[in-house]
Design an enzyme around this catalytic site. Structure first.
Site, PDB file in Angstrom:
ATOM      1  N   HIS A  95       0.856  -1.159  -0.048  1.00  0.00           N
ATOM      2  CA  HIS A  95      -0.059   0.079   0.017  1.00  0.00           C
ATOM      3  C   HIS A  95       0.897   1.193  -0.182  1.00  0.00           C
ATOM      4  O   HIS A  95       1.885   1.372   0.727  1.00  0.00           O
ATOM      5  CB  HIS A  95      -0.825   0.044   1.204  1.00  0.00           C
ATOM      6  CG  HIS A  95      -2.078   1.123   1.194  1.00  0.00           C
ATOM      7  ND1 HIS A  95      -3.079   1.085   0.646  1.00  0.00           N
ATOM      8  CD2 HIS A  95      -1.700   2.575   1.768  1.00  0.00           C
ATOM      9  CE1 HIS A  95      -3.552   2.190   0.732  1.00  0.00           C
ATOM     10  NE2 HIS A  95      -2.813   3.067   1.473  1.00  0.00           N
ATOM     11  N   ASP A 174     -14.576   3.057   7.556  1.00  0.00           N
ATOM     12  CA  ASP A 174     -13.771   3.805   7.043  1.00  0.00           C
ATOM     13  C   ASP A 174     -14.183   4.743   5.884  1.00  0.00           C
ATOM     14  O   ASP A 174     -13.802   5.668   6.067  1.00  0.00           O
ATOM     15  CB  ASP A 174     -12.703   2.851   6.714  1.00  0.00           C
ATOM     16  CG  ASP A 174     -11.564   3.857   6.061  1.00  0.00           C
ATOM     17  OD1 ASP A 174     -10.989   4.891   6.742  1.00  0.00           O
ATOM     18  OD2 ASP A 174     -11.297   3.803   4.863  1.00  0.00           O
ATOM     19  N   SER A 196      -7.312   4.229   9.097  1.00  0.00           N
ATOM     20  CA  SER A 196      -8.052   4.031   7.804  1.00  0.00           C
ATOM     21  C   SER A 196      -7.246   3.084   6.868  1.00  0.00           C
ATOM     22  O   SER A 196      -7.951   2.070   6.413  1.00  0.00           O
ATOM     23  CB  SER A 196      -7.871   5.581   7.418  1.00  0.00           C
ATOM     24  OG  SER A 196      -8.348   5.567   5.892  1.00  0.00           O
ATOM     25  N   LYS A 200      -8.378  -1.057   6.150  1.00  0.00           N
ATOM     26  CA  LYS A 200      -8.695  -1.809   4.805  1.00  0.00           C
ATOM     27  C   LYS A 200      -7.704  -2.918   4.471  1.00  0.00           C
ATOM     28  O   LYS A 200      -8.226  -3.934   3.999  1.00  0.00           O
ATOM     29  CB  LYS A 200      -8.531  -0.637   3.786  1.00  0.00           C
ATOM     30  CG  LYS A 200      -9.685   0.517   3.861  1.00  0.00           C
ATOM     31  CD  LYS A 200      -9.692   1.336   2.895  1.00  0.00           C
ATOM     32  CE  LYS A 200      -8.585   2.451   3.380  1.00  0.00           C
ATOM     33  NZ  LYS A 200      -8.910   4.023   2.914  1.00  0.00           N
TER      34      LYS A 200
END
Ligand code: URA
Length: 447
Positions: A95, A174, A196, A200
């Site tokens: 990410h 979120d 957040s 995920k």
């Protein structure tokens, strides 16, 4: 009914207002309080104004690692939590916290999939001045980002890679809170950003997570100190929630690679998958891929991970994986084989240097914001995107440039946009008479 646990600091049913007051006064919230607030906000029992007040209190007073972990897990558990183990074993995910010209996912995911890792990734759209992987992929005619969960799981087990949008069933708390933070001045809070992102990743089934935490004027964390704090908190949340997290701290004081803008970035990703592309972007991808291969146990150390990734670029297997991915998701592979078929802007002009000297700065955020004004990003959630527009920057900080040399090329839909972009981007390029040190790609790693 709301939970009323014995260990609640207030010995009466939990109430949103008490939780807000406790955080306003700088106290540590219990897991029961956080769970209650998130459940009740997701179900609509707690209104937006109370959730905004809590977000502002968190922004001003902060959170302990344990509170941030409880918040992360409460948000992850607010919807479905995927278990990918039966399909792909222990899932590895990457990410990026977002930047300008950051098309890393388009290269790194096929690259590690070509090395044998199963990649089941859910990506996002552009956020503010930073681009989003889904918008980039939609430059390829036909590419579907809205797969059903069945299609998502079926594709990863068939071809070892899937890249789609996040299912609305994952971490819905979120989704709601992020939209609220966007309009209440509560985005730049380290615990809120960390929870957040991590909620995920956990909801999407990741066991091992490689984070690319960007710092600089084209990132949400402008200083290295803040980026390090964010990275440390996400690594701590990983430890406290039983996930392995490695966070790379990377530079975002100039665009990554040369291209910024959706179709232009797909083109640069394809060039890189053909073992070309800009050196900084290629090196960045190899580092991230190396970490993913090492963290997943494919290789015993980072250096072997990078070597394995390099081989997949050289022998064409990474490009083949990308082609397979596009085909499987309904994209027109003729565009991958011949990228000149990608959407093209009607007005393209290169701006040359009017002076000689050293490049001291290229303001990445200005470029990201200019692309939004060109139509390549959204000012409002409902805006549609022009995939063809963007900017290709031909220089890097530290370069010696002679008068007349190309600085950047603008791809715009008309002449007025072109002159707006020319002026804004030129103003963001800073010059020096003295030699300037190039910027590093990475500032460190938090494990
Ligand atoms: N990206 C996210 O997913 N959440 C944030 O809060 C900021 C960036």
């Amino acid at each position: 009914m709301s939970p009323t646990p014995e260990d609640s600091p207030v010995h009466r049913p939990l109430r949103a207002v008490d939780i807000i007051i406790r955080k306003r006064d700088g106290l540590e919230l219990s897991k029961a309080e956080i769970d209650y607030f998130i459940q009740a906000y997701t179900s609509g029992e707690i209104p937006d104004y109370q959730a905004s007040a809590l977000c502002m209190a968190i922004l001003l007073k902060g959170m302990t690692d344990q509170e941030a972990t409880d918040l992360t897990l409460a948000m992850a558990n607010s919807g479905e939590v995927l278990d990918l183990t039966p399909v792909i074993g222990k899932a590895v995910d990457k990410h990026s916290t977002g930047g300008v010209g950051d098309k890393t996912t388009l290269v790194v995911e096929p690259l590690v999939a070509a090395c044998g890792l199963k990649v089941a990734k859910m990506s996002g759209r552009g956020l503010g001045f930073s681009g989003g992987t889904l918008d980039k992929l939609e430059s390829i005619p036909g590419y579907r980002v809205n797969l059903t969960m069945h299609e998502f799981l079926d594709q990863v087990s068939r071809i070892g890679i899937v890249l789609s949008g996040q299912s609305a069933d994952l971490a819905p708390a979120d989704g709601k809170l992020y939209a609220l933070r966007d309009v209440t001045g509560t985005v730049p809070s380290i615990p809120l950003i960390a929870s957040s992102i991590m909620s995920k990743k956990i909801a999407a089934g990741a066991h091992t997570i490689v984070l690319d935490v960007k710092t600089g004027n084209g990132a949400f964390m402008e200083t290295i100190e803040d980026a390090r704090k964010l990275a440390e908190l996400m690594v701590a949340i990983g430890r406290l929630s039983g996930r392995k997290v490695i966070a790379l701290l990377s530079d975002m004081n100039q665009p990554l690679g040369c291209a910024a803008g959706n179709a232009l970035e797909v083109l640069e990703a394809i060039e890189t998958l053909h073992n070309g592309g800009p050196n900084d972007f290629r090196d960045h991808c190899l580092e991230a891929a190396g970490y993913l291969l090492y963290a997943s146990g494919k290789t015993g150390n980072l250096s072997d991970g990078k070597k394995m990734a390099e081989k997949a670029l050289e022998n064409g297997s990474a490009f083949e994986k990308f082609r397979l991915l596009v085909q499987a998701q309904g994209g027109d592979v003729r565009v991958i084989d011949d990228p000149s078929l990608l959407p093209k802007a009607p007005v393209i002009e290169t701006i040359n240097a009017e002076q000689s000297g050293y490049i001291a700065g290229i303001h990445a955020r200005t470029i990201g914001e200019t692309i939004i004004t060109l139509g390549g990003g959204r000012a409002k959630k409902s805006d549609s995107i022009d995939h063809s527009v963007g900017v290709v920057v031909h220089i890097k900080v530290g370069d010696r440039v002679e008068k007349g040399q190309p600085l950047f090329t603008v791809h715009a839909k008309n002449a007025a946009d072109l002159s707006m972009a020319r002026e804004r981007i030129s103003a963001g390029i800073h010059w020096s008479d003295q030699p300037v040190e190039p910027l590093p790609l990475f500032y460190g790693v938090v494990e």
